[in-house]
Write a protein that holds these residues in place. Structure first.
Motif, PDB file in Angstrom:
ATOM      1  N   ASP A 396      72.448 -10.662  10.199  1.00  0.00           N
ATOM      2  CA  ASP A 396      72.498 -12.057  10.644  1.00  0.00           C
ATOM      3  C   ASP A 396      71.825 -12.973   9.622  1.00  0.00           C
ATOM      4  OD1 ASP A 396      73.797 -11.355  12.994  1.00  0.00           O
ATOM      5  OD2 ASP A 396      71.943 -11.179  14.148  1.00  0.00           O
ATOM      6  N   GLU A 400      73.596 -15.897   7.289  1.00  0.00           N
ATOM      7  CA  GLU A 400      73.089 -17.272   7.323  1.00  0.00           C
ATOM      8  C   GLU A 400      72.699 -17.742   5.922  1.00  0.00           C
ATOM      9  OE1 GLU A 400      69.315 -19.726   9.320  1.00  0.00           O
ATOM     10  OE2 GLU A 400      69.773 -17.675   9.946  1.00  0.00           O
ATOM     11  N   LYS A 403      75.921 -18.450   3.761  1.00  0.00           N
ATOM     12  CA  LYS A 403      76.609 -19.668   4.208  1.00  0.00           C
ATOM     13  C   LYS A 403      75.825 -20.921   3.812  1.00  0.00           C
ATOM     14  CE  LYS A 403      79.043 -17.565   8.109  1.00  0.00           C
ATOM     15  NZ  LYS A 403      79.109 -17.413   9.586  1.00  0.00           N
ATOM     16  N   LYS A 404      74.524 -20.860   3.932  1.00  0.00           N
ATOM     17  CA  LYS A 404      73.686 -21.996   3.542  1.00  0.00           C
ATOM     18  C   LYS A 404      73.754 -22.206   2.032  1.00  0.00           C
ATOM     19  CE  LYS A 404      68.985 -23.792   4.077  1.00  0.00           C
ATOM     20  NZ  LYS A 404      67.624 -23.515   4.641  1.00  0.00           N
ATOM     21  N   GLU A 409      77.195 -24.445   6.310  1.00  0.00           N
ATOM     22  CA  GLU A 409      76.595 -24.672   7.629  1.00  0.00           C
ATOM     23  C   GLU A 409      76.483 -26.162   7.931  1.00  0.00           C
ATOM     24  OE1 GLU A 409      73.874 -20.819   8.621  1.00  0.00           O
ATOM     25  OE2 GLU A 409      72.858 -22.577   7.791  1.00  0.00           O
TER      26      GLU A 409
END
Length: 409
Positions: A396, A400, A403-404, A409
């Motif tokens: 996870d 994250e 993507k950031k 995001e």
């Protein structure tokens, strides 16, 4: 086996507050699994369990169930707990090969995974299902890590790992065997080649020493090395095992199966550190146990053993005046192991603690940006299910992070 699983499933009380689930480190939905199984929805049950634990087939065989799910079963208070492991194994093993894993389209991102042990396999499957291109770098020729090269065949058939390899290839996961990252190629090279993040799950393969005289003699071996390939060892009839954890039980039971007639385990504690079930199996196999004793010197034809005791503040005292000679053809040392240092020697940004374990924060982030880690290389030698637990969390976090990084995001 099927009838046994059905009988055990029917014993489940389907508790409103399932203690079995809270006893599982990864919170497996056990009552739901059992009820779906009884309702003829075994395929759905297998998919649900796999989604929660990609190593469900393996954990159903090698977990310490007496301390976890089965140890918390309410029926175990006054009798035998439900054999949850048998039910889970029947469901997972039966449905694994035909299970169609849902894979998202490629998201344009690439992940590197260093080490194909429990943590690496878990991360690879989870990230591939999310649409990442995944490449695994493994120093050995096949996947599995400690599962293949540290757990005996009689506890975990290697054919299960071959089935996992096939399933991972179906997900598009690429595998680079016999590749020791940290030699000619380092973590920095992966980042330069466009890997958005890298996961390190290299495990702990460097055996800890007793640091006693004679430890380099030819009749001495380390557990992690012996379990890698027992067939190349000629231990003789009389074998002494120093240490009493689960790996020591694997060593002792394997030695018996390979023809050693007298195998004795020496434990520095009054109760062996291994799970009670593994100790019981070892005794049934003919392994002898000597408690509150350890080795202080190794000879060409045996080992010097002395009594030990523990102080109130948990300090170990060796009573060397009680030392006595124990004849032995081979001595196997099994007192845990630590990580290799190839990667951290090359990529200096990766920091380690005093034991050589990778430093990470609570999210599994190392001291090098974009590099994550979990499993034994972070925690020291632990259980398979603990590696899965932390790897799920890190999947996870990695997702994250990537993507950031790309402003998604």
């Amino acid at each position: 086996m099927g009838l046994h699983a059905i009988d055990e499933a029917r014993r489940c009380l389907n508790c409103k507050k399932p203690r079995c689930r809270t006893g599982c480190p990864i919170n497996t939905p056990i009552p739901d699994m059992i009820q779906m199984f009884l309702a003829g929805e075994m395929g759905q049950a297998a998919e649900m369990v796999f989604a929660n634990n990609p190593l469900s087939v393996i954990c159903s065989l090698v977990c310490d169930h007496e301390k976890q799910c089965e140890g918390h079963c309410v029926k175990g208070i006054k009798g035998e707990p439900v054999h949850i492991s048998s039910i889970e194994n029947y469901i997972s093993d039966t449905c694994f090969d035909k299970m169609q894993l849902k894979k998202a389209p490629w998201n344009g991102h690439r992940i590197g995974v260093v080490g194909a042990g429990p943590a690496g396999i878990t991360i690879s499957i989870l990230m591939a299902c999310r649409g990442y291109k995944v490449t695994i770098f493994e120093v050995r020729e096949k996947i599995g890590g400690i599962l293949r090269y540290g757990i005996p065949e009689f506890r975990l058939p290697k054919s299960i790992l071959d089935r996992y390899y096939k399933k991972m290839r179906e997900l598009g996961i690429l595998f680079r065997p016999n590749f020791a990252l940290g030699g000619s190629t380092g973590i920095e090279d992966l980042l330069k080649d466009g890997y958005d993040a890298v996961f390190i799950g290299t495990g702990t393969w460097r055996p800890y020493k007793l640091n006693i005289p004679g430890e380099t003699f030819g009749n001495v071996h380390y557990a992690i090395n012996y379990l890698n390939n027992p067939d190349v060892y000629d231990l003789g009839n009389n074998v002494v095992v120093i240490g009493a954890g689960n790996a020591a039980m694997d060593v002792a039971r394997t030695a018996v199966r390979k023809g050693s007639h007298h195998v004795t385990v020496y434990s520095i504690t009054e109760v062996p550190a291994a799970s009670p079930k593994e100790v019981e199996y070892a005794k049934i196999d003919g392994v002898q146990f000597e408690l509150l004793q350890t080795a202080i010197e190794i000879k060409d034809d045996g080992v010097m053993i002395c009594d030990v005791e523990w102080t109130e503040d948990n300090q170990l005292i060796k009573h060397e005046e009680t030392a006595r000679f124990v004849p032995a053809d081979s001595i196997i040392i099994s007192i845990s192991q630590g990580p290799q240092d190839r990667i951290v020697n090359r990529d200096k940004e990766l920091q380690v603690d005093s034991k050589g374990l990778l430093k990470t924060n609570e999210k599994g982030e190392t001291t090098m940006e974009g590099i994550f880690a979990s499993g034994d290389v972070v925690t020291g030698a632990k259980t398979v299910v603990e590696a899965v637990k932390y790897s799920k969390m890190i999947a996870d976090v990695m997702d994250e992070y990537v993507k950031k990084k790309h402003g998604e995001e």
